[in-house]
Design an enzyme around this catalytic site. Structure first.
Site, PDB file in Angstrom:
ATOM      1  N   GLY A  21       0.247  -0.844  -0.212  1.00 56.67           N
ATOM      2  CA  GLY A  21      -0.205   0.127  -0.034  1.00 56.67           C
ATOM      3  C   GLY A  21       1.086   1.382  -0.032  1.00 56.67           C
ATOM      4  O   GLY A  21       2.465   1.110   0.049  1.00 56.67           O
ATOM      5  N   SER A  22       0.521   2.150  -0.429  1.00 51.85           N
ATOM      6  CA  SER A  22       1.251   3.763  -0.807  1.00 51.85           C
ATOM      7  C   SER A  22      -0.207   4.393  -0.220  1.00 51.85           C
ATOM      8  O   SER A  22      -1.057   4.921  -0.053  1.00 51.85           O
ATOM      9  CB  SER A  22       1.840   4.063  -1.463  1.00 51.85           C
ATOM     10  OG  SER A  22       2.055   4.941  -1.883  1.00 51.85           O
ATOM     11  N   GLY A  23       0.529   5.965   0.596  1.00 50.57           N
ATOM     12  CA  GLY A  23      -0.468   6.896   0.910  1.00 50.57           C
ATOM     13  C   GLY A  23       0.821   8.116   1.239  1.00 50.57           C
ATOM     14  O   GLY A  23       1.209   8.181   0.684  1.00 50.57           O
ATOM     15  N   MET A  25       1.858   9.551   3.453  1.00 53.59           N
ATOM     16  CA  MET A  25       3.427   9.794   4.269  1.00 53.59           C
ATOM     17  C   MET A  25       4.305   8.432   4.681  1.00 53.59           C
ATOM     18  O   MET A  25       5.324   8.516   4.425  1.00 53.59           O
ATOM     19  CB  MET A  25       2.510   9.765   5.777  1.00 53.59           C
ATOM     20  CG  MET A  25       2.002  10.879   6.388  1.00 53.59           C
ATOM     21  SD  MET A  25       3.190  12.154   6.539  1.00 53.59           S
ATOM     22  CE  MET A  25       2.231  13.532   6.602  1.00 53.59           C
ATOM     23  N   VAL A  28       4.260   1.001   1.995  1.00 53.14           N
ATOM     24  CA  VAL A  28       4.966  -0.108   3.163  1.00 53.14           C
ATOM     25  C   VAL A  28       5.080  -1.334   1.696  1.00 53.14           C
ATOM     26  O   VAL A  28       4.105  -1.614   1.080  1.00 53.14           O
ATOM     27  CB  VAL A  28       3.642  -0.652   3.828  1.00 53.14           C
ATOM     28  CG1 VAL A  28       3.579  -1.437   4.629  1.00 53.14           C
ATOM     29  CG2 VAL A  28       3.072   0.670   5.043  1.00 53.14           C
ATOM     30  N   ASP A 139      -3.315   9.980  13.715  1.00 56.94           N
ATOM     31  CA  ASP A 139      -4.262   9.678  12.785  1.00 56.94           C
ATOM     32  C   ASP A 139      -4.821   8.089  12.946  1.00 56.94           C
ATOM     33  O   ASP A 139      -5.188   7.354  12.534  1.00 56.94           O
ATOM     34  CB  ASP A 139      -2.976   9.599  11.350  1.00 56.94           C
ATOM     35  CG  ASP A 139      -4.197   9.328   9.604  1.00 56.94           C
ATOM     36  OD1 ASP A 139      -5.076   9.660   9.876  1.00 56.94           O
ATOM     37  OD2 ASP A 139      -3.036   8.936   9.288  1.00 56.94           O
TER      38      ASP A 139
END
Length: 402
Positions: A21-23, A25, A28, A139
Site C-alpha cells: 500500500g501507499s499513502g 506519508m 509499505v 491519525d
C-alpha cells in the site's frame, strides 16, 4: 494486486517483495529479513520538504518511532528496526496479514454495537500504551487498524505522528492527516494531546457502526469546517451513540477520560450497557431519572453546538460581503448557501466593476488566533482577508493562490 519491488535490498538486510500500500506519508512493502529469516513489513517514509525541514522531520520520526518501539502491547504494531537508507527513513515492523478495519467493513458490512465496543476497547488500550510512552498517534482511523488472524485489532501507521511535527498543519498551511477523523484543535493549529486521539477514535467507532463519519461533506474545505465548527451527525443509536457523541465534543477537556471510556465501552461489550451520562459524567441515578437527565443533557449539548455553529456562521456572513469587494483582486466571489439572504443581488442589478458574478462560496473559516481574519475558499483557489468594523475597511492579506 501486488507490485513487485524487483528484489531491492534495504540496508543489506531487507529484500523488498510486494508493495502492500501507499499513502501521503509512505509506502509499505512486504519484505524478507534474510538475517532472521522471517517475513516483515517495511515502511518507507516520505518526509516533506528538503534540507533543514527534512532533517527536522527525520529527527521527529526517529524520536517518536523509538518511543513507540519501546511499547510492548498486544494491540500495538511491533516495530523491529529503524533504518536510514538511500536518503530516507525505513521502519521495519511485524506483518499483519488480516487486512484493515476499513476493508473489513467494505467486505463484510457494519459491526454490531458489541463488536464495535470490543474493537474500541482494544484500540483504546493501544492508545493508552502509546500515550504512556510519551507519544501520540494523530491519525487513528479504520485504515490504520489492522486485524490479526484471530480477529484482534492492531494499531499501526505511526509515521504521521512524527512527520506532522505535533500539529495538524504543515508550515505551508496544508493539512497533515485525514480531515474527517482529525480533532478540531488540530485543524485550528492548537496543541494536540491524548484527547485528540480519543476524538479520532470516536469518529472511527461511528464509521464501524454506521458506515458513515460524522463530518464528511464531500470535499476537504467543507469537511474541515464541519469538524471545527458544526455538531456531529452520529447515525448510531443507544448507549454506543451516546459514547460517540461524548468523544466528539469540540472541547478536549469535555471528552471522557480513558478510564471513563473504558468503563462505558466495557458495559456495551458485556451486553449490559449503563447510562452513558452517568458512566462518564456523574454518579449513577435511578434509571428513569437517568434517562430523563441523559436526554435533556444531550438536547442541551446539541442546542449549544448548533448555537455555536450559528455564531460562527453569523460572523462569517458579515465577512462574506468583503469577498465581493475583494473579488477584483482575482478570486471569484462566492456566497455561502446556508446563509439565507446573503446571496441577494444588488438592488441595482449591477455587478461591481472588475468583479466576477457572485454565485457560491465553498467555505469560509476564521484564521485561528487572529481576530477578524478569514480564509475564503472558492473552487481551486483561496485567499486570506482581514475584516474590520465595516466592509470598506476590509483588505486582502494574501492570495489568490491555488
Amino acid at each position: 494486486m501486488f507490485e513487485s519491488a524487483g528484489g531491492r535490498v534495504v540496508a543489506d538486510r531487507y529484500v523488498l517483495a510486494d508493495r502492500l500500500g501507499s499513502g501521503g506519508m509512505g509506502t509499505v512493502w512486504r519484505a524478507w529479513d534474510h538475517l532472521l529469516q522471517r517475513t516483515v513489513a517495511v515502511k518507507e517514509l516520505h518526509a516533506a520538504g528538503g534540507g533543514y525541514e527534512q532533517q527536522a522531520s527525520m529527527r521527529r520520526v526517529l524520536s517518536e518511532a523509538r518511543a513507540i518501539a519501546r511499547v510492548t502491547h498486544a494491540h500495538v504494531i511491533d516495530i523491529y528496526d529503524l533504518v536510514e537508507f538511500d536518503g530516507g527513513l525505513w521502519i521495519v515492523m511485524e506483518l499483519v496479514p488480516g487486512g484493515s478495519l476499513s476493508e473489513r467493513v467494505r467486505s463484510s458490512g457494519l459491526l454490531s454495537p458489541v463488536e464495535t465496543a470490543r474493537v474500541g476497547l482494544e484500540v483504546l488500550s493501544a492508545l493508552e500504551a502509546v500515550h504512556a510512552a510519551g507519544a501520540l498517534h494523530r491519525d487513528v482511523k479504520p485504515a490504520n487498524v489492522l486485524l490479526r488472524e484471530d480477529g484482534s485489532s492492531v494499531l499501526t501507521d505511526f509515521g504521521i505522528a512524527a512527520l506532522s511535527g505535533h500539529t495538524g498543519l504543515t508550515g505551508t498551511g496544508g493539512v497533515v492527516g485525514s480531515a474527517e477523523y482529525m480533532a478540531p484543535e488540530r485543524l485550528r493549529n492548537q496543541p494536540a494531546g491524548p484527547a485528540s486521539d480519543l476524538f479520532s477514535l470516536g469518529v472511527t467507532l461511528c464509521f464501524l457502526a454506521s458506515g458513515q463519519t460524522p463530518f464528511a461533506r464531500g470535499d476537504l474545505t467543507a469537511t474541515s469546517f464541519a469538524v471545527a465548527f458544526e455538531p456531529p451527525s452520529v447515525h448510531v443509536r443507544g448507549p454506543l451513540g451516546d459514547v460517540i457523541e461524548q468523544l466528539l465534543d469540540k472541547d478536549p477537556a469535555e471528552r471522557p477520560s480513558s478510564a471513563q471510556l473504558t468503563d462505558a465501552l466495557q458495559s456495551i461489550a458485556d451486553g449490559v450497557p449503563r447510562a452513558v451520562q452517568a458512566t462518564l459524567r456523574q454518579p449513577v441515578q435511578p434509571a428513569r431519572a437517568d434517562r430523563r437527565r441523559t436526554a435533556t443533557a444531550r438536547a442541551d449539548r446539541r442546542r449549544t453546538a448548533t448555537a455555536g455553529a450559528n455564531r460562527h456562521r453569523t460572523a462569517i456572513t458579515g465577512a462574506i460581503a468583503v469577498v465581493v469587494l475583494l473579488a477584483g483582486a482575482g478570486v471569484t466571489a462566492y456566497v455561502a448557501g446556508d446563509d439565507s439572504g446573503s446571496g441577494s443581488p444588488d438592488p441595482t442589478g449591477q455587478t461591481p466593476t472588475g468583479a466576477p458574478a457572485v454565485s457560491r462560496m465553498d467555505a469560509v473559516m476564521p484564521v485561528p488566533g487572529v481576530q477578524g481574519r478569514f480564509w475564503f475558499f472558492s473552487g481551486g483557489e483561496y485567499m486570506v482577508a482581514e475584516v474590520g468594523a465595516d466592509p470598506a475597511s476590509a483588505r486582502r492579506v494574501s492570495g489568490p493562490a491555488p
